[in-house]
Enzyme design. Structure first.
Site, PDB file in Angstrom:
ATOM      1  N   HIS A 243      32.375  67.785  33.837  1.00 52.55           N
ATOM      2  CA  HIS A 243      33.676  67.766  33.222  1.00 52.55           C
ATOM      3  C   HIS A 243      34.081  66.182  33.075  1.00 52.55           C
ATOM      4  CE1 HIS A 243      35.214  68.310  37.323  1.00 52.55           C
ATOM      5  NE2 HIS A 243      36.243  67.378  36.780  1.00 52.55           N
TER       6      HIS A 243
ATOM      7  N   HIS B 262      37.344  74.440  35.064  1.00 52.41           N
ATOM      8  CA  HIS B 262      37.896  73.617  34.010  1.00 52.41           C
ATOM      9  C   HIS B 262      36.520  72.854  33.598  1.00 52.41           C
ATOM     10  CE1 HIS B 262      37.238  71.009  37.458  1.00 52.41           C
ATOM     11  NE2 HIS B 262      37.931  70.136  37.002  1.00 52.41           N
TER      12      HIS B 262
ATOM     13  N   HIS C 212      38.178  60.171  35.110  1.00 54.42           N
ATOM     14  CA  HIS C 212      37.066  60.305  35.532  1.00 54.42           C
ATOM     15  C   HIS C 212      36.060  61.011  34.880  1.00 54.42           C
ATOM     16  CE1 HIS C 212      38.701  63.628  37.624  1.00 54.42           C
ATOM     17  NE2 HIS C 212      37.579  64.278  37.476  1.00 54.42           N
TER      18      HIS C 212
ATOM     19  N   HIS D  34      40.335  70.313  46.707  1.00 56.52           N
ATOM     20  CA  HIS D  34      41.414  70.047  45.809  1.00 56.52           C
ATOM     21  C   HIS D  34      42.008  71.545  46.015  1.00 56.52           C
ATOM     22  CE1 HIS D  34      40.516  66.692  43.467  1.00 56.52           C
ATOM     23  NE2 HIS D  34      39.371  67.086  42.984  1.00 56.52           N
TER      24      HIS D  34
ATOM     25  N   TYR E 104      35.576  60.999  44.944  1.00 54.62           N
ATOM     26  CA  TYR E 104      35.911  60.031  43.914  1.00 54.62           C
ATOM     27  C   TYR E 104      35.435  58.674  44.292  1.00 54.62           C
ATOM     28  CZ  TYR E 104      38.905  63.840  41.773  1.00 54.62           C
ATOM     29  OH  TYR E 104      39.394  64.493  41.387  1.00 54.62           O
TER      30      TYR E 104
ATOM     31  N   GLU F 201      33.039  61.327  39.881  1.00 57.09           N
ATOM     32  CA  GLU F 201      33.358  62.397  40.965  1.00 57.09           C
ATOM     33  C   GLU F 201      32.147  63.129  41.261  1.00 57.09           C
ATOM     34  OE1 GLU F 201      36.476  66.144  41.818  1.00 57.09           O
ATOM     35  OE2 GLU F 201      35.724  66.003  39.514  1.00 57.09           O
TER      36      GLU F 201
END
Length: 314
Positions: free
Chosen positions: A150, A206, A220, A252, A261, A271
Site C-alpha cells: 500500500h 487498507h 511511505h 500499530h 519504518y 515500511e
C-alpha cells in the site's frame, strides 16, 4: 467491475545506484526492466506482474504517480464516467505509455496526487511459479518482501481555511472508485476533523491511506512480510546495510499491523508491514481512534508519536 489492488508506485530518487542497492539488498526486490530514459522497474518475488516499483532519477525525492489495477479494460470507461462526474478531469494514456502496460486512465486526486488506473500489465508469474510451487524461492535477498502492499499519502489539512483533503480523498475513493473505509482518526472539537483515513478495495485493512499535513506528498510505500519474526529479521537486514531506520519494530493499533519504518537513500520513507490484522469487509463498522488515543493507534506499544513522523515526508 472494480479496483483489485495496488499495481505500482513510481518514485523519484537522486542516486540510482544507491537506490538499486537499497531496493534489491534491503527490500529484496529484483530488476525486471530498464528503459531508454534510465528508469528502472522492479518486482518482489511473490508478485506475478512485470513490476510494482518504478525508479526515476530526479533532483528531489517523492512520488511521481501511484497506479491501481482494475478487473477489465472496459472498467476504465466506467471509472472515467464516475470520476468525471465528481468534477475531476481524466486522460487516457495509450497502450505502452508505460512499458508492458495497456491503456491507462490518468487523473489527479482531490489532494493533487497523480493516480492511474489500468487493467493490463505483462504477467511474468511469481518467482516460485504457479505449478507445484515451493513456499519461497532459493535466491531471496534482503528482507524478502512478498509484494508492494500500500501507500500512505499526505494531504493538505488546514481547518482554519476549511481545507481537509483527507476528507475529500475519502469521499472520492468511496463514491468514484468503490473503496470502503476501514479506520480513521478524528481530532478537534467533538471529533469534527478527520486527520487520517484508511481505505480498502479488498479484504485487507487498507490498500491506501491518507493523513493530513501542511502539503501533499508521499509518507511511505509499504512492502508485505509474513510475520513478526520476518519484521525482526528485516530490522537486522537494515542494520547490516546501515539503513536509516525511522521507527524500529513495533505494532500499530490501526490495522493491527507489525511494522518497521525506514528510508531509502533519497529520503523516501519505506515500511515493511506484516499481519493482515483483520478481515476487512464493506459492512464492517469503521474503527475510529479519538484524539486522546491517536498516538497509541499509530504506535500501540509506546503510545508516543514523534513529531517528525508526520512532518518529514517527500
Amino acid at each position: 467491475m472494480g479496483v483489485m489492488r495496488i499495481g505500482h508506485v513510481a518514485l523519484r530518487v537522486m542516486d540510482m545506484e544507491a537506490a538499486l542497492k537499497h531496493y534489491e539488498n534491503v527490500v529484496g526486490m529484483k530488476v525486471t526492466h530498464k528503459d531508454d530514459q534510465g528508469n528502472v522497474y522492479l518486482k518482489c518475488w511473490d508478485e506475478w506482474d512485470k513490476y510494482s516499483v518504478i525508479l526515476s532519477l530526479a533532483d528531489h525525492a517523492g512520488m511521481n504517480h501511484v497506479a491501481y489495477k482494475v478487473e477489465s479494460d472496459q472498467d476504465l470507461d466506467v471509472f472515467r464516467t464516475a470520476i468525471e462526474a465528481k468534477g475531476v478531469k481524466t486522460e487516457f494514456l495509450k497502450e505502452n505509455s508505460l512499458p508492458f502496460v495497456g491503456r491507462m486512465l490518468k487523473f489527479n486526486l482531490p489532494s493533487g496526487h497523480d493516480m492511474r488506473l489500468y487493467a493490463q500489465k505483462e504477467c511474468v508469474d511469481t518467482d516460485v511459479g504457479s505449478t507445484n510451487p515451493d513456499p519461497w524461492p532459493d535466491d531471496l535477498r534482503g528482507a524478502g518482501s512478498h509484494w508492494l502492499d500500500h501507500v500512505l499519502l499526505m494531504c493538505e489539512l488546514n481547518p482554519e481555511k476549511g481545507i481537509n483533503k483527507v476528507e475529500e480523498n475519502t469521499r472520492f475513493f468511496k463514491e468514484a472508485l468503490g473503496f470502503f473505509q476501514t479506520e480513521q482518526i478524528l481530532v478537534g472539537p467533538g471529533g469534527s476533523i478527520q486527520l487520517s483515513s484508511f481505505l480498502s478495495c479488498s479484504s485487507k485493512p487498507h490498500d491506501i491511506a491518507f493523513v493530513g499535513g501542511d502539503r501533499p506528498g508521499l509518507h511511505h510505500v509499504s512492502f508485505f512480510l509474513d510475520s513478526w519474526h520476518d519484521i525482526l529479521k528485516a530490522g537486522d537486514i537494515m542494520a547490516k546495510n546501515r539503513t536509516r531506520i525511522d521507527v524500529p519494530p513495533t505494532r500499530h493499533g490501526l490495522t493491527r499491523g507489525e511494522t518497521i519504518y525506514f528510508f531509502d537513500p533519497s529520503g523516501n520513507r519505506n515500511e515493511t508491514f506484516a499481519g493482515l490484522g483483520y478481515q476487512a469487509q464493506p459492512d464492517k463498522p469503521v474503527i475510529t481512534w479519538t484524539e486522546d488515543q491517536a498516538a497509541r493507534g499509530i504506535f500501540y506499544h509506546t503510545g508516543v508519536l514523534e513529531e517528525s513522523f508526520t512532518n518529514v515526508y517527500t
